[in-house]
Write an enzyme that holds these catalytic residues in place. Structure first.
Site: not given
Ligand SMILES: *[C@@H]1O[C@H](CO)[C@@H](O)[C@H](O)[C@H]1NC(C)=O
Ligand SMILES: *[C@@H]1O[C@H](CO)[C@@H](O)[C@H](O)[C@H]1NC(C)=O
Length: 409
Positions: A159, A217
Site C-alpha cells: 500500500d 477503495d
C-alpha cells in the site's frame, strides 16, 4: 440506434516499448479472496471472535475456498490485508504478527493455506506506517521481502499510505528487485497509481508490478461500484494500454454477497469486472454467503471471459442514457460484451445493438450466449439489430462465438 463512442486508438503498442515485469506470474488476472472490504480492521476478537483479523478467519476462508468450489473455479490466493501486524518489529527488526490474533505465526498460516492447494498473500505499506497505523516497510524493504519469502508468501499487496509521493515509483521498483532477489515467485500488487492518479508513471507499474490499484477503495455500495467504473471508463484511453498478461489495472475487490449490492447489482459487478479483465478478488464471508451470490462468483462463463489468455481489457464502445457497453476481444475471434445499467427509473431499459457497429465482424455472424440467463444461445448476423433488456442497476454479459472461421489474412 447506438451512439458510438469515437473509436480512439487505444492500443498504441506502447507496451512494445516498455519492459514488463518478468516473474512469470499473473498471466491472467489474479483470482482470490482478500479480507479488507468485508472485515476491515476488526481487531476486537473478544467481541467479534469469528470476524476479527486473526489466523482463524483466514483458516476458515481457506477451508471454504477449497471445499465450496472456489479453488476449483480459479480463486487461488487467500490474501491478508491491513491490521495483521504487531505494533513493534522484533528484536532483529523483522515484522511480526499480532501475537494474540496470530499465535501460530504467519509461516504456519501460509503452510495451512498451501496444504489446501491455495496460495497465500499478505499486505504491507511502502511508507512509514500502514494505512491502519502499523509498522511500514520504508526503511526495511530488503528485510521485509526476505521475511515474506521465508514465510512462504506468494502475493504481496504494498500500500502507499504515509509515503512521499515523489519517488514512489523508485521505491516500488526497489521492492520489486528485493522480491526478485529472494527467488520466490511473488505476485506484486502496487498501490502508487492509486495515490498518484494519472500522474503516476504507468510504464514503471508495468515494469515492476503484476497489478496495481488505480483508484480509491471500493465500499459496500452500488454507488461505489458506479463511481469506480465511471472513472475507469472516463480514463480508458490512458489506462487500457498498460493492461495485459502479467500486468493489470485493478478496480478493487468484488463485494458480491455482502450487505450493499442487490442480486442485479451483483450480476452487474461480475459482468463488468469480467469484461474489464479485472483481478477477481472476492471480499465476502464465504461461511455465510447466500447461494445465489455464490453462484454469481462461480459463474464459469464469466470467469472464462475474465481469464481469456489474450488478456485484452474490455473497451467501452457505447455510453448513453446511463447505459454503458464494453467489448472484449477473446481468443479464436470470439468476443465478450458486457452491458451495465446505471439507471434508477425502476424498469428495464431496451438497448438495440448492431454488432458490426461495435466493430465485430464475421461473414456468418455469431452465436450469442447470455452468461447470466438460462436461455438458449441465439445466432445473429453482424448487421441485424438485436434488442436486449437491461435491468435498472443491473448487468448483462454475453459470450459471442463466430459462426464462420475468419479467413486467414
Ligand atoms: C527475477 O528477474 C529475472 C529477470 O527479469 C527473471 O528472469 C526471474 O524470473 C525473476 N525471478 C523471480 C523469482 O521473480
Ligand atoms: C517512467 O518509468 C520508466 C520505466 O521504469 C522509466 O524508463 C521512465 O524514465 C520513467 N519516466 C519518468 C518521467 O520518470
Amino acid at each position: 440506434m447506438l451512439k458510438l463512442i469515437p473509436v480512439v486508438p487505444i492500443f498504441l503498442h506502447l507496451l512494445s516499448q516498455i519492459d514488463c515485469l518478468d516473474n512469470g506470474l499473473a498471466l491472467t488476472p489474479p483470482m482470490g479472496w482478500m479480507h479488507w472490504e468485508r472485515f476491515r480492521c476488526i481487531t476486537d476478537c473478544a467481541t467479534y471472535p469469528t470476524d476479527c483479523i486473526s489466523e482463524r478467519l483466514f483458516r476458515d476462508m481457506a477451508d471454504k475456498m477449497a471445499s465450496d468450489g472456489f479453488l476449483d473455479a480459479g480463486y487461488e490466493y487467500v490474501i491478508v490485508d491491513d491490521c495483521w501486524l504487531a505494533m513493534e518489529r522484533d528484536s532483529e527488526g523483522r515484522l511480526q504478527p499480532d501475537p494474540g490474533r496470530f499465535p501460530s505465526g504467519i509461516k504456519a498460516l501460509a503452510d495451512y493455506v498451501h496444504a489446501k492447494g491455495l496460495k497465500f498473500g499478505i499486505y504491507e505499506d511502502y511508507g512509514t506506517k500502514t494505512c491502519g497505523g502499523y509498522p511500514g516497510s520504508i526503511d526495511h524493504l530488503a528485510l521485509d521481502a526476505q521475511t515474506f519469502a521465508d514465510w512462504g508468501v506468494d502475493y504481496l499487496k504494498l500500500d502507499g499510505c504515509y509515503a512521499d509521493l515523489d519517488g514512489m515509483e523508485d521505491g516500488y521498483a526497489e521492492m520489486e528487485a528485493y522480491l526478485n532477489q529472494t527467488r520466490r515467485p511473488i505476485v506484486f500488487s502496487c498501490s502508487f497509481p492509486a495515490y498518484k492518479g494519472l500522474n503516476a508513471n504507468y510504464s514503471a507499474a508495468v515494469e515492476h508490478c503484476n497489478l496495481w490499484r488505480n483508484y480509491g477503495d471500493i465500499q459496500d455500495s452500488w454507488d461505489s461500484v458506479a463511481k469506480i467504473t465511471d472513472w475507469f471508463s472516463l480514463n480508458q484511453v490512458a489506462l487500457l494500454p498498460y493492461a495485459g498478461p502479467g500486468h493489470w489495472n485493478d478496480p478493487d475487490m468484488l463485494i458480491i454477497g455482502n450487505y450493499g449490492l442487490s442480486y442485479d447489482q451483483s450480476v452487474a459487478q461480475m459482468a463488468i469486472w469480467s469484461v474489464m479483465a479485472a483481478p477477481l478478488i472476492m471480499s465476502v464471508d464465504l461461511r455465510t454467503i447466500k447461494p445465489e451470490f455464490r453462484d454469481i462468483l462461480l459463474n464459469k462463463d464469466a470467469i472464462r471471459i475474465n481469464q481469456d489468455v489474450l488478456g485484452n481489457p474490455g473497451v467501452v464502445k457505447h455510453e448513453k442514457d446511463s447505459i454503458r457497453l464494453w467489448v472484449k476481444e477473446l481468443v479464436d475471434d470470439s468476443y465478450a460484451i458486457g452491458i451495465a445499467s446505471y439507471r434508477v427509473d425502476g424498469k428495464p431499459y431496451q438497448l438495440e445493438i448492431v454488432l458490426k457497429d461495435l466493430g465485430l465482424d464475421n461473414e456468418k455472424g455469431f452465436l450469442i450466449k447470455n452468461v447470466f440467463d438460462d436461455v438458449d444461445p441465439i445466432s445473429v448476423s453482424v448487421s441485424e439489430p438485436i434488442k436486449v433488456l437491461v435491468n435498472p442497476t443491473g448487468g448483462v454479459l454475453w459470450e459471442l462465438t463466430p459462426l464462420a472461421k475468419k479467413k486467414v489474412k
